[in-house]
Design an enzyme around this catalytic site. Structure first.
Site, PDB file in Angstrom:
ATOM      1  N   HIS A  40      26.410  35.301  39.895  1.00  0.00           N
ATOM      2  CA  HIS A  40      26.138  34.040  39.187  1.00  0.00           C
ATOM      3  C   HIS A  40      24.647  33.702  39.263  1.00  0.00           C
ATOM      4  O   HIS A  40      24.070  33.174  38.311  1.00  0.00           O
ATOM      5  CB  HIS A  40      26.901  32.887  39.839  1.00  0.00           C
ATOM      6  CG  HIS A  40      28.390  33.007  39.769  1.00  0.00           C
ATOM      7  ND1 HIS A  40      29.156  33.325  40.856  1.00  0.00           N
ATOM      8  CD2 HIS A  40      29.254  32.830  38.729  1.00  0.00           C
ATOM      9  CE1 HIS A  40      30.421  33.342  40.513  1.00  0.00           C
ATOM     10  NE2 HIS A  40      30.517  33.061  39.229  1.00  0.00           N
ATOM     11  N   LYS A 153      30.311  41.438  33.154  1.00  0.00           N
ATOM     12  CA  LYS A 153      31.442  41.870  33.988  1.00  0.00           C
ATOM     13  C   LYS A 153      32.779  41.490  33.338  1.00  0.00           C
ATOM     14  O   LYS A 153      33.739  42.245  33.384  1.00  0.00           O
ATOM     15  CB  LYS A 153      31.284  41.224  35.362  1.00  0.00           C
ATOM     16  CG  LYS A 153      32.546  40.942  36.099  1.00  0.00           C
ATOM     17  CD  LYS A 153      32.775  41.916  37.196  1.00  0.00           C
ATOM     18  CE  LYS A 153      34.069  41.762  37.920  1.00  0.00           C
ATOM     19  NZ  LYS A 153      34.818  40.571  37.689  1.00  0.00           N
ATOM     20  N   GLN A 157      36.067  38.577  27.891  1.00  0.00           N
ATOM     21  CA  GLN A 157      35.732  37.153  27.739  1.00  0.00           C
ATOM     22  C   GLN A 157      34.431  37.004  26.940  1.00  0.00           C
ATOM     23  O   GLN A 157      34.337  36.171  26.027  1.00  0.00           O
ATOM     24  CB  GLN A 157      35.582  36.511  29.121  1.00  0.00           C
ATOM     25  CG  GLN A 157      35.044  35.102  29.092  1.00  0.00           C
ATOM     26  CD  GLN A 157      35.045  34.459  30.468  1.00  0.00           C
ATOM     27  OE1 GLN A 157      36.083  34.034  30.938  1.00  0.00           O
ATOM     28  NE2 GLN A 157      33.894  34.377  31.120  1.00  0.00           N
TER      29      GLN A 157
HETATM   30  O1  PAF Z   1      34.252  33.280  33.665  1.00  0.00           O
HETATM   31  C1  PAF Z   1      34.473  32.161  34.152  1.00  0.00           C
HETATM   32  O2  PAF Z   1      33.976  31.826  35.222  1.00  0.00           O
HETATM   33  C2  PAF Z   1      35.357  31.183  33.411  1.00  0.00           C
HETATM   34  O3  PAF Z   1      36.318  31.837  32.651  1.00  0.00           O
HETATM   35  C3  PAF Z   1      34.575  30.181  32.532  1.00  0.00           C
HETATM   36  C4  PAF Z   1      33.769  30.896  31.455  1.00  0.00           C
HETATM   37  C5  PAF Z   1      33.637  29.363  33.409  1.00  0.00           C
HETATM   38  C6  PAF Z   1      35.539  29.219  31.843  1.00  0.00           C
HETATM   39  O4  PAF Z   1      36.269  28.453  32.750  1.00  0.00           O
END
Ligand code: PAF
Length: 284
Positions: A40, A153, A157
């Site tokens: 992150h 990763k 998504q």
């Molecule tokens: O990847 C994540 O941490 C979550 O799916 C997100 C994008 C913050 C949505 O809750």
């Protein structure tokens, strides 16, 4: 070291960012579920190059958890998350409560992720990606960032977020952030903390399998898949869910004989913990 301003209401976030924008500053958003790690932090480092003001959202979105136990055991570490973000000079943390985000319960209006949203991760977690896209749309509307960062990763998504942004003409640039790995190749994930020592050791085969696929990719899809399967074989703590090679533009498996850019994706269960990983490659 500056301390980020922690905002827990939609209104407070909008007001704070309205004054930043009025002063001519651009905004980057990094949406997270918290339990922050170096993966992150790579987002916020990159975000500093992309915008003047950095916002990190920390919201354990209940609607995207399909198994209640997963939601319960998801680590909530707000204080240490904020401390890590302070050390990187992040300006704002948006950390709303569930009631603030869903005052009337889960939204009746939802974004649907379409067919790709029902495949791979979506097959084992029905409704997961609809919920992810819905909360991401809400976060983008609240923060209205110029740029938003999403991790490579979570390749599926990332693909679905990019498609939502294009399909719905959302006024934001999506920036993909490269996966950060442990020395043995394991992709950083907030779930890694749940791995026992033997599972942690076994987990390295996921990235090794993807590396093997990339090394064999000159020989085409069959060679790449065989190399990855070979690397996974013999690691009996790893229960493979899927190993696929997909097209980067559609995220559906490439046809036999396809030559060009592709992404190898893998998911496996190690004990109670599900891990995913992926790697870009070029099929010859
Ligand atoms: O990847 C994540 O941490 C979550 O799916 C997100 C994008 C913050 C949505 O809750």
């Amino acid at each position: 070291m500056s301390t980020p301003v922690v905002v827990d209401t939609v209104r407070g976030m909008r007001e704070a960012l309205a004054s930043e924008r009025a002063a001519g500053r651009t905004v980057a958003l990094t949406p997270t579920l918290g339990a922050l790690h170096e993966g992150h932090l790579a987002h916020v480092v990159r975000a500093a190059e992309l915008a003047d003001v950095r916002v990190v959202s920390i919201f354990v979105n209940p609607t995207q958890f399909t198994v209640p136990e997963d939601l319960e055991r998801y680590p909530r570490t707000l204080d240490s998350d904020v401390a890590q973000l302070a050390a990187r000079g992040v300006d704002y943390v948006f950390a709303p409560s569930v009631e603030e985000m869903y005052p009337s319960g889960p939204t009746e209006t939802k974004v649907t992720a379409g067919k790709v949203g029902t495949m791979y991760e979506g097959a084992s977690r029905p409704g997961h990606f609809d919920a992810v896209l819905t909360v991401v749309a809400k976060l983008l509307n609240i923060v209205q960032p110029d740029v938003a960062t999403f991790g490579q990763k979570d390749a599926q998504q990332l693909f679905l977020v990019r498609r939502m942004v294009a399909d719905l003409n959302l006024n934001v640039r999506v920036e993909a952030i490269e996966t950060v790995r442990e020395a043995d190749g394991l992709a950083l994930s907030s779930r890694n903390r749940f791995l026992g020592p033997k599972e942690r050791h076994a987990a390295r085969v996921l990235s090794a399998a993807l590396e093997a696929a990339a090394s064999a990719s000159d020989g085409g899809i069959d060679a790449a898949l065989a190399a990855a399967q070979g690397a996974l074989m013999g690691e009996n703590l790893v229960a493979l869910d899927y190993l696929k090679i997909v097209h980067p533009k559609t995220f559906v498996p490439v046809d036999d004989g396809y030559s060009g850019p592709a992404i190898a994706i893998v998911a496996a269960q190690l004990g109670d913990t599900r891990l995913i990983d992926n790697q870009s490659l070029y099929l010859g």
